[in-house]
Design a protein around this motif. Structure first.
Motif, short mmCIF file in Angstrom:
data_model
loop_
_atom_site.label_atom_id
_atom_site.label_comp_id
_atom_site.label_asym_id
_atom_site.label_seq_id
_atom_site.Cartn_x
_atom_site.Cartn_y
_atom_site.Cartn_z
N THR A 52 22.56 -0.53 12.15
CA THR A 52 22.00 -0.65 13.50
C THR A 52 21.56 -2.10 13.71
N GLY A 53 20.77 -2.35 14.74
CA GLY A 53 20.32 -3.71 15.03
C GLY A 53 21.28 -4.35 16.01
N SER A 54 20.88 -5.51 16.55
CA SER A 54 21.72 -6.17 17.56
C SER A 54 22.88 -6.92 16.92
N SER A 55 22.72 -7.34 15.67
CA SER A 55 23.75 -8.19 15.05
C SER A 55 25.16 -7.60 15.05
N PRO A 56 25.35 -6.31 14.70
CA PRO A 56 26.72 -5.79 14.64
C PRO A 56 27.29 -5.32 15.97
N LEU A 82 22.84 3.26 7.44
CA LEU A 82 21.96 2.75 6.39
C LEU A 82 20.59 3.43 6.38
N ASP A 83 20.07 3.72 7.58
CA ASP A 83 18.65 4.06 7.62
C ASP A 83 18.28 4.85 8.88
N GLU A 84 17.05 5.30 8.91
CA GLU A 84 16.54 6.05 10.07
C GLU A 84 15.01 5.96 10.05
N LEU A 147 26.58 -4.95 7.33
CA LEU A 147 25.14 -5.17 7.25
C LEU A 147 24.69 -6.24 8.24
N GLY A 148 23.46 -6.09 8.74
CA GLY A 148 22.76 -7.19 9.38
C GLY A 148 21.71 -7.66 8.38
N ILE A 149 20.88 -8.59 8.80
CA ILE A 149 19.79 -9.05 7.93
C ILE A 149 18.53 -9.19 8.77
N GLY A 150 17.41 -8.72 8.26
CA GLY A 150 16.15 -8.89 8.98
C GLY A 150 15.66 -10.33 8.83
N GLY A 153 14.57 -11.04 5.52
CA GLY A 153 15.56 -10.88 4.45
C GLY A 153 15.88 -9.44 4.12
N HIS A 154 15.37 -8.48 4.91
CA HIS A 154 15.68 -7.09 4.57
C HIS A 154 17.13 -6.72 4.90
N ILE A 155 17.66 -5.77 4.13
CA ILE A 155 18.95 -5.13 4.47
C ILE A 155 18.67 -3.63 4.54
N GLY A 156 19.31 -2.96 5.52
CA GLY A 156 18.86 -1.61 5.84
C GLY A 156 17.38 -1.75 6.19
N PHE A 157 16.57 -0.90 5.61
CA PHE A 157 15.12 -1.09 5.74
C PHE A 157 14.51 -1.39 4.38
N ASN A 158 15.27 -2.04 3.51
CA ASN A 158 14.73 -2.44 2.22
C ASN A 158 13.91 -3.71 2.43
N ASP A 180 9.31 -6.95 15.11
CA ASP A 180 10.68 -7.31 15.54
C ASP A 180 11.31 -6.18 16.34
N ASN A 181 11.03 -4.93 15.94
CA ASN A 181 11.69 -3.79 16.58
C ASN A 181 10.90 -3.22 17.75
N ALA A 182 9.72 -3.79 18.02
CA ALA A 182 8.88 -3.30 19.12
C ALA A 182 9.61 -3.42 20.46
N ARG A 183 10.55 -4.37 20.56
CA ARG A 183 11.26 -4.58 21.83
C ARG A 183 12.06 -3.35 22.26
N PHE A 184 12.37 -2.47 21.30
CA PHE A 184 13.16 -1.28 21.63
C PHE A 184 12.29 -0.12 22.11
N ALA A 217 16.97 -17.76 14.41
CA ALA A 217 15.89 -16.93 13.85
C ALA A 217 16.26 -16.33 12.50
N LYS A 218 17.56 -16.31 12.19
CA LYS A 218 18.02 -15.75 10.91
C LYS A 218 18.29 -16.84 9.87
N ALA A 219 18.17 -18.10 10.26
CA ALA A 219 18.61 -19.20 9.38
C ALA A 219 17.88 -19.22 8.03
C1 GLP Z 1 16.82 -3.45 11.67
C2 GLP Z 1 17.78 -2.61 10.79
C3 GLP Z 1 18.63 -3.49 9.91
C4 GLP Z 1 19.08 -4.67 10.73
C5 GLP Z 1 17.89 -5.56 10.99
C6 GLP Z 1 18.18 -6.76 11.89
O1 GLP Z 1 15.51 -3.09 11.63
N1 GLP Z 1 17.13 -1.62 9.97
O2 GLP Z 1 19.74 -2.74 9.41
O3 GLP Z 1 20.03 -5.42 10.03
O4 GLP Z 1 16.76 -4.84 11.40
O5 GLP Z 1 18.27 -6.40 13.23
P1 GLP Z 1 18.91 -7.35 14.33
O6 GLP Z 1 20.37 -7.37 14.02
O7 GLP Z 1 18.61 -6.70 15.64
O8 GLP Z 1 18.28 -8.68 14.19
#
Ligand code: GLP
Length: 277
Positions: A52-56, A82-84, A147-150, A153-158, A180-184, A217-219
């Motif tokens: 999930t996330g905006s990256s993919p 990956l996650d829920e 995968l995206g990346i938080g 540095g998280h992947i999934g919700f790790n 970061d996810n509050a915008r949703f 923001a991901k650099a």
């Molecule tokens: C989310 C998801 C991740 C995702 C990341 C980045 O919370 N759990 O799988 O890669 O955060 O999100 P975005 O691509 O919107 O920056």
């Protein structure tokens, strides 16, 4: 090693730097399409790991375009998310069940019965997580995990300090991830506190990894993932352990890398050509 997706890897993280987010989407979609076609050529339907996330999102749009244009056959293709979040109904528009349905299952025309998302509502979350691990194994494993990346540095919700050997399990979200996810969500306090996520060990079991990242923001996280030490402080650094991982990033996400010239040099001189693979 055979040609195609597999042939492009050289037992190291491949770093592909492109100019724009649209280029990232195109290249990532092409690699996924190639993985699907290779499995099809071997007489099977691929199993994808989806994020999930905006990256993919651009990558999914590009794949949907290919499907509509008749360039890609997704019939029988399965997917594991990956996650829920824990505690929000699957019908909530921001549950990852809903997000995956809206952004992946429908536009790519996947059979919904072949698309799995971890269960964040199970009475026994540990049991549900173990069942999820088993379902991945029963499906023959994930062929390619997107995968995206938080920003942390998280992947999934790790989240940072997750065990690099972790399996699917419940987790507590980091405050930064909730912000970061509050915008949703309508208000920040509606962002769930807990989640279930595939573990880093689970993700590393996928046959290929493909991480996409765009924007400044991901650099910092991207540099830590590729050039930092292997550390649970940057969960994405676990990609350094995978023999077939590719990272596709735009110029902005690449801006804190120190070996950019080397990565570009590698892309100009592919090893697969030298080996005739
Ligand atoms: C989310 C998801 C991740 C995702 C990341 C980045 O919370 N759990 O799988 O890669 O955060 O999100 P975005 O691509 O919107 O920056």
């Amino acid at each position: 090693m055979t040609g195609g997706v597999a042939g492009h890897y050289a037992e190291a993280m491949r770093v592909i730097i492109v100019e724009t987010a649209a280029d990232v989407a195109k290249i990532a979609a092409e690699r996924i399409a190639q993985a699907v076609r290779e499995r099809r050529a071997a007489g099977a339907a691929a199993v994808l790991g989806v994020a999930t996330g905006s990256s993919p999102l651009g990558t999914y749009s590009e794949l949907a375009r290919m499907v509509q244009a008749g360039q890609l056959d997704m019939s029988g293709v399965g997917a594991f998310a990956l996650d829920e979040y824990v505690g929000i109904e699957a019908s909530h528009p921001e549950s990852y069940h809903a997000v995956i349905h809206r952004t992946v299952t429908e536009p790519l025309g996947l059979d919904p019965t072949l698309v799995r998302v971890p269960d964040g509502l199970a009475a026994d979350l540990d049991l549900a997580c173990r069942a999820y691990e088993r379902a991945i194994v029963d499906a023959g494993g994930v062929d390619l995990q997107l995968l995206g990346i938080g920003a942390n540095g998280h992947i999934g919700f790790n989240e940072p300090t997750s065990s690099l050997a972790s399996r699917t399990r419940p987790k507590t979200l980091a405050p930064q991830t909730r912000d970061d996810n509050a915008r949703f969500f309508d208000s920040p306090d509606q962002v769930p506190v807990h989640c279930v996520t595939q573990g880093i060990g689970t993700i590393l079991d996928a046959k290929h990894l493909l991480l996409v990242a765009t924007g400044a923001a991901k650099a910092e996280a991207v540099a830590a993932m590729i050039e930092g030490p292997l550390s649970s402080m940057c969960p994405a650094s676990a990609l350094q352990l995978h023999p077939r991982a590719a990272v596709v990033i735009d110029r902005q996400a690449a801006q804190q890398l120190t070996l950019t010239e080397y990565y570009e040099h590698i892309e100009r001189h592919p090893l697969s050509g030298a080996r005739g693979a």
